[in-house]
Design an enzyme around this catalytic site. Sequence first.
Site, mmCIF file in Angstrom:
data_model
loop_
_atom_site.group_PDB
_atom_site.id
_atom_site.type_symbol
_atom_site.label_atom_id
_atom_site.label_comp_id
_atom_site.label_asym_id
_atom_site.label_seq_id
_atom_site.Cartn_x
_atom_site.Cartn_y
_atom_site.Cartn_z
ATOM 1 N N LYS A 179 0.893 -1.149 -0.263
ATOM 2 C CA LYS A 179 0.082 -0.192 -0.171
ATOM 3 C C LYS A 179 1.126 1.548 -0.206
ATOM 4 O O LYS A 179 0.318 2.193 -0.483
ATOM 5 C CB LYS A 179 -0.923 -0.213 1.299
ATOM 6 C CG LYS A 179 -2.027 -0.945 1.257
ATOM 7 C CD LYS A 179 -2.546 -0.514 1.719
ATOM 8 C CE LYS A 179 -4.025 -1.717 1.562
ATOM 9 N NZ LYS A 179 -5.203 -1.850 2.600
ATOM 10 N N HIS A 225 -2.602 -12.688 -0.020
ATOM 11 C CA HIS A 225 -3.414 -12.475 1.717
ATOM 12 C C HIS A 225 -5.356 -12.042 1.498
ATOM 13 O O HIS A 225 -6.203 -12.409 1.973
ATOM 14 C CB HIS A 225 -3.292 -11.693 2.294
ATOM 15 C CG HIS A 225 -3.254 -10.098 2.179
ATOM 16 N ND1 HIS A 225 -1.934 -9.901 1.175
ATOM 17 C CD2 HIS A 225 -4.000 -9.226 2.420
ATOM 18 C CE1 HIS A 225 -2.362 -8.516 1.274
ATOM 19 N NE2 HIS A 225 -3.288 -7.943 1.963
ATOM 20 N N HIS A 226 -5.721 -11.631 -0.189
ATOM 21 C CA HIS A 226 -6.990 -11.617 -0.493
ATOM 22 C C HIS A 226 -7.366 -12.512 -1.425
ATOM 23 O O HIS A 226 -8.708 -12.376 -2.723
ATOM 24 C CB HIS A 226 -7.280 -10.394 -1.041
ATOM 25 C CG HIS A 226 -6.526 -8.638 -0.475
ATOM 26 N ND1 HIS A 226 -7.870 -8.433 0.685
ATOM 27 C CD2 HIS A 226 -5.665 -8.457 -0.129
ATOM 28 C CE1 HIS A 226 -7.085 -7.503 1.454
ATOM 29 N NE2 HIS A 226 -5.980 -7.583 1.271
HETATM 30 FE FE LIG Z 1 -4.529 -6.220 1.903
#
Ligand SMILES: [Fe+2]
Length: 344
Positions: free
Chosen positions: A193, A242-243
């Site tokens: 991110k 993780h998604h």
């Molecule tokens: Fe994430």
Amino acid sequence: MEKASVLVVEDDHAMLVALKDILETAGFQVRTATHGEAALELFRKERPELILSDIAMPGMDGIMLYEAVRDLPGGKETPFVFLTARGAREDVFAGRSLGVDDYITKPISSHELLTTVRARLRRSNELMVEQLKTAYKLSLLMLAGGIEARDQYTHKHVMRLNAYSNAMAKELGWPEPRLEALEFGAILHDIGKLDIRTSILTKREPLSADEWKEMRRHTEYGAFMIKRIEYLAPALPIVLYHHEAWDGSGYPEGLKGDEIPEEARLLSVVDSFDAMTSDRPYRLALGPSRAYEEIKSRAGTQFDPKMVEVFIRCWEQGRIRKIMDELRDDVEEKVALVGARELH
Ligand SMILES: [Fe+2]
């Protein structure tokens, strides 16, 4: 392999030569000093990895040298072994009260000397590795803090995630190296991110299709960031996957079921649980029981049913609630966060 360096301090010349000889034959790099002051000077200049010192010496004796070394940079971490005459009990007591734990009594056998020196060096290396690991983890946490400052998460998100996933992994009986990989994964899962525009991360309105597309790339960005760091390699599957969803509807690759690495299947449950139970700029948090029911209802679609089972066990044991209570977001933190958001 580089030779370990040992500083030998001994005023008896014959003894000094004998010690040097034994250590050099065993492959150590040896520096010598015949009194405390000279030893201190050498320590300052060369920072040997271990000091082997006689106690009774004219001028600065072994105990004084020990204390002086402790005050120098790196001194506390350097193993210090005393050579003491047999029966010199008062020396041993004096040393013990200072925290010294190694003695070799004269006359010295080469076996005893080498065993002690090697054991102390091994121990000090282990300690150094531990310290490095701790320092590494702290830097990772700081890095993760960089994401949190830009995202709507609070600092406690990563800590809770770490605690939830650790509880689940222990329930699964995972061994230590796997727990560590999971911990790194929990800390770094959203590291990508850092490459996502702040305007997207902090947007209060729903994201547009294009914005979602960019947001979803944080998994690949994160994997790209850590892939060259060998030490972090075990965390990579977590960061990247993780998604992913059990039924194949997730991202980035749309993996299904067992194709998704187990660590990522585990983290995705607790990541979602924590997201549901935290306030977001665009919605309020769900109550823990509602979020728990929601997780259960997604077993077999979003989540691996086995991981949901494990989560249920941790919930029923009260471990999830306990972590929530211990790592609750504080009000000041939220205020600070809102303030930070306002600046963007
Ligand atoms: Fe994430």
